[in-house]
Design an enzyme around this catalytic site. Structure first.
Site, PDB file in Angstrom:
ATOM      1  N   GLY A  80      11.829  -2.693   0.397  1.00 54.69           N
ATOM      2  CA  GLY A  80      11.025  -2.331  -0.756  1.00 54.69           C
ATOM      3  C   GLY A  80       9.634  -1.888  -0.320  1.00 54.69           C
ATOM      4  N   CYS A  81       8.973  -1.151  -1.173  1.00 56.96           N
ATOM      5  CA  CYS A  81       7.673  -0.583  -0.795  1.00 56.96           C
ATOM      6  C   CYS A  81       6.602  -1.666  -0.661  1.00 56.96           C
ATOM      7  CB  CYS A  81       7.254   0.488  -1.785  1.00 56.96           C
ATOM      8  SG  CYS A  81       7.280  -0.009  -3.511  1.00 56.96           S
ATOM      9  N   PHE A  82       6.574  -2.633  -1.567  1.00 55.09           N
ATOM     10  CA  PHE A  82       5.594  -3.716  -1.435  1.00 55.09           C
ATOM     11  C   PHE A  82       5.919  -4.603  -0.236  1.00 55.09           C
ATOM     12  CE2 PHE A  82       5.114  -2.902  -6.119  1.00 55.09           C
ATOM     13  CZ  PHE A  82       3.804  -2.478  -6.079  1.00 55.09           C
TER      14      PHE A  82
ATOM     15  N   THR B 287       4.578  -3.004   2.853  1.00 52.46           N
ATOM     16  CA  THR B 287       3.120  -3.064   2.936  1.00 52.46           C
ATOM     17  C   THR B 287       2.629  -4.461   3.306  1.00 52.46           C
ATOM     18  OG1 THR B 287       3.180  -1.570   1.023  1.00 52.46           O
ATOM     19  CG2 THR B 287       1.019  -2.366   1.727  1.00 52.46           C
TER      20      THR B 287
END
Lengths: 343, 343, 343, 343
Positions: free
Chosen positions: B145-147, B150
């Protein structure tokens, strides 16, 4: 062969975009990066996005620092290019993203810029008829203004085909503030621009007007006139020009589409969108593409063309590199094939 | 060798970004583009920015249409990947940008997604210790996932080095709405989002929470806890995560910098910014880079890390392609070297 | 009775917002508008939105020009207020939107501002316990900082009720650049800010940290600590603070809601949103309202509060006028009842 | 006297703006709020910014629910107003913010809307000559479209004074997506709109064209023609129209200024900006003001006028309330004096 390039004026937006597009090329070596007041700083202080160049030194813009390169890009304030160019050998390809060498008329230059005319260099808009031949092998190139590129490409096939004759052209072009550079002026602050649209340079006073008219004349317009209004809108980059002109005679939209499709059949970067799609600036963000769509307004008797490009890419740095490729005999699209970053 | 790729779910933002990054590669051939409700349309109706692919047909997502490709990317709604994957041969590299195969705990899956757990595939975050080895040669990959990408990258060196132990992590992450896809919901309308910031998924309910905790455990955190709040802000793309955690003991910022510099010395895409520069999302827009900066707040006894990436690029499609490169034995950075489009 | 007001520092954003909110009041007369470098200009050159005041002269900031008013608002750079205030009579209500008189600790002032402490005035946050009484009749008022107003109101009921004790508070607050004023700095240019999020003042160095801690102590926190990170996002105005803190003990979200509902039952401007609605800055744009919502993250053992306000309105000028109303014995909400401009 | 108002279609943007402007008036009582598919919900689910009305019930749009009000505002989809209006007594003031009753020509209606013409009501643009007299005492009012209001006010003094004759008018108008309402269409998603400009309704097909021409004829234009292009830009609200037309004869900018200053000397909401200032939409955000500036482009022989307004305020709800005030014999500016929220 590796092309060694230098950028004079590397800290501004045009300089940054040149480096973004050139830094990942295998056939390009990034040489001297120079500036005036920022000499002695690191490039990363000015362009955090240039990840691989953050630690590069910004040198002073001197003949010594700019010597020994195959290509020198000038991204300087208006009026500063002539002196720097004069210090560079005739075998060096000098590409000026400023206005100094765009206009052929010294009178136009004086009227709109108020200083002495520096001269005229081959004009870096390869899509103009015969222009690729003039750029091939050239060692001096004047990069067109961002609005002239947009509006000229929006009208070129129509003028060439006689669909319009270039008189009473009206162009209104929303754009982002990156075109104004890093000028520290209150009206360019984020707080002022976000959530707001505002016109500027209204009433025929914008400096790109004579350049656009010069282009229309080259395309065959006998006595072009232009009402041009740029509009600042809340986006960093992009130009979305709505350009209209009286039709020379009864014309169907299909005839217009045919003229545009034919004119651009072999152009790598200018695209007539499929019917039903209208240009949007995000579609060309960061790319060298120009998107165009046409309509015929019978009731108003006007051709209406909408064109979108990225003012820093095709409108400045991308266009400059496209001309560099041509001048050096490289494939014209080299390093310029990425598509727009959307959404 | 040319790699023939297909994209199932080509009309969404993840699908569009995969095609943007793959379409200009010489070593990639764009094969079948499929969708469900949009089958029968042209790709240009969904992605005007994919200039060279505007006229491509969108096919139905069927085993027949997806057959005969070296790589099939799945960019489907949660829960739809397993069935499509099952129809693809084991020799086909299947890369799922959805959540279905990310979590190892069926219990976590049930708690946060409410459906049956589909299983677990090798996790496409090459920056995790030992992960490149697991991805090499793999034929099934779950894109993070993108979060999670990060926040995991923001903390990884600190957890690995014992600077923090992973408990009481607090992460707040402004992001743009492209991460939510093309869902037609009122709160995702432009009129609602422009000029406004708003939190969502507050209080530990966001589906990326268990994935982040899973990653922290892999990095060595014994009992990680996380308060995570995503915030919608007016930009299309980007995540800017501020991540903090209690320091395990007295630590100087230089010690933290050393740990991060050392951990990422050989990472091609993760960059600890020079001192004084703080990440900004525009610097990584459209690119596969992650920018990170660190601080030590002595009074609050917390490590504070700020990390920026593009949720559609490194956060989804770029990360997927990076993993593809590894799985296929290609240079890891192939096709991913462009830098952020700024300003 | 008509209240004659003056604004020293009328050309900045705080000054403009004071005038926007005061110009339409029947009970207020707009007197002297003064500035330093802009003396001699017209107000319209600085604030095009103040339609009815465009032709007003900007005077020099001198004791003579500021004399003869009932209320003088100071919207000056930090450090400039004391001298101007000293020239104004003790019967004049002087309201300082700057930081000079906010902090009680000279040591805190020195540590964060680096200059000599000017003193302490009654603090213009009427929502603090007992504060209305201190403001009533006062002739000197220090307007709180915009982040302190947001974060203090986010936590006040929880601290007062003992739900949290104020230690290990973490606050991350996306905001717009108007809070930075009209400073002509490159990172505040529209081109840099639009489409991008970036953190600043990271690691405990932001000047609002001691002010927030001072407020938490006043609310009863014995030894508060705070990790605070402001984040610039692409909107002109607004603060959306996500504030979390360790729970003192087992707490349900309903208990938290009860505490907040009770604490704010009689507050005219602070609103606990109905369940399911999360604050968004556009909802309070241009208004004096503060929107708040709460969650309990059991797994992370943290209370999470999200609060939204307009940094120029309730966060500066609106809060100043609210305090003025109290000091002068007017209805507290006079001239402040408009709601947020959304969408 | 208290005016009891109802809003049919209260969940949309026009309905929300009507309530925002009316809710704080002492002389107005907010009565029934109705909708169709959202009946049974709370108003706060649709308009979080209406702080004092969050808990109000949304009722069904039925004659019974709309009965018993002094004023009923219709904020419905095109084509739905006639039936609702027929159920309301002739003594009730019905104000329709939709298009149904704007056009006088049934032929125009059929050509642009494709349905049967509902009729014509007094046109709520008080700034047209003689229009206040028609609105006074009226019990049916058709609120003008947002673009017609902008473009008509931009040209009115010039047409009335014979400076232009209304032929070959070209208008290009950047605007925000709130004008399109809460339609759930992909091109209105925030991800698509932020950072991008795009034209729509190009070539004379926008439904506001016949309404603008109708207004120009009322101003004295014998045979007006109009090329009109709206452009979506990244802001929630606002219209910034650049309108140009051929000059009837030699004209100085001072002559134009004199004509505009004279025409608007007594208009409370239309403002010719001081020389040197150009309209910006943020200056009128949330307000009922219209800002205008003029230029003469001698080389192009065109008058160029730039006008800014808020499409939801003066362009819809504010204009509606201005007309309500006139119809009911109240002061025309009542409840409409707040100025634009800038920056």
């Amino acid at each position: 062969m590796t092309i060694k390039i230098a950028v004079a004026g590397c800290t501004g937006y045009a300089g940054g975009e040149l480096l973004r597009l050139l830094a990942t090329r295998d056939d390009v070596e990034i040489g001297a990066l120079t500036a005036k007041t920022s000499a002695g700083t690191k490039l990363g202080q000015h362009h955090q996005h240039l990840t691989t160049l953050l630690d590069r030194d910004v040198l002073d813009t001197t003949p010594a620092n700019l010597a020994g390169h195959d290509v020198v890009f000038l991204a300087l304030p208006h009026g500063a290019s002539a002196e720097v160019a004069a210090s560079l050998g005739e075998d060096v390809l000098v590409i000026d993203s400023g206005a100094d060498f765009r206009l052929e008329s010294a009178q136009d230059w004086a009227a709109f810029y108020g200083t002495e005319h520096a001269g005229t260099w081959p004009y870096g808009l390869p899509e103009l008829p015969g222009q690729r031949e003039r750029l091939a092998g050239s060692r001096r190139i004047a990069v067109p203004g961002c609005f002239p590129t947009t509006i000229t490409l929006a009208l070129a096939p129509a003028v060439s085909a006689g669909i319009v004759d270039g008189h009473d052209v009206v162009a209104v072009a929303p754009t982002g503030p990156s075109g104004a550079g890093k000028s520290l002026k209150p009206h360019l602050l984020g707080a002022e621009l976000m959530g707001s649209a505002s016109a500027y340079g209204v009433g025929g006073v914008h400096r790109h007007v004579p350049e656009i008219l010069q282009n229309l004349r080259k395309l065959g317009a006998a006595a072009p006139t232009l009402s041009f209004t740029p509009v600042l809108v809340p986006m960093s980059r992009g130009i979305l020009a709505t350009v209209s002109a009286p039709l020379s005679g009864p014309t169907t939209v299909q005839q217009v589409r045919d003229a545009y499709a034919s004119a651009w059949a072999d152009e790598p970067f200018v695209t007539l969108l499929p019917e039903g799609l209208w240009p949007q600036t995000q579609s060309v963000l960061g790319s060298n593409y120009v998107h165009v769509q046409v309509a015929v307004d019978e009731a108003a008797n006007r051709l209406v063309v909408v064109a979108a490009l990225d003012n820093l890419a095709k409108g400045t740095a991308g266009g400059a590199i496209q001309s560099m490729n041509i001048a050096l005999g490289l494939p014209e699209t080299q390093g310029l094939t990425t598509m727009g970053v959307a959404p």
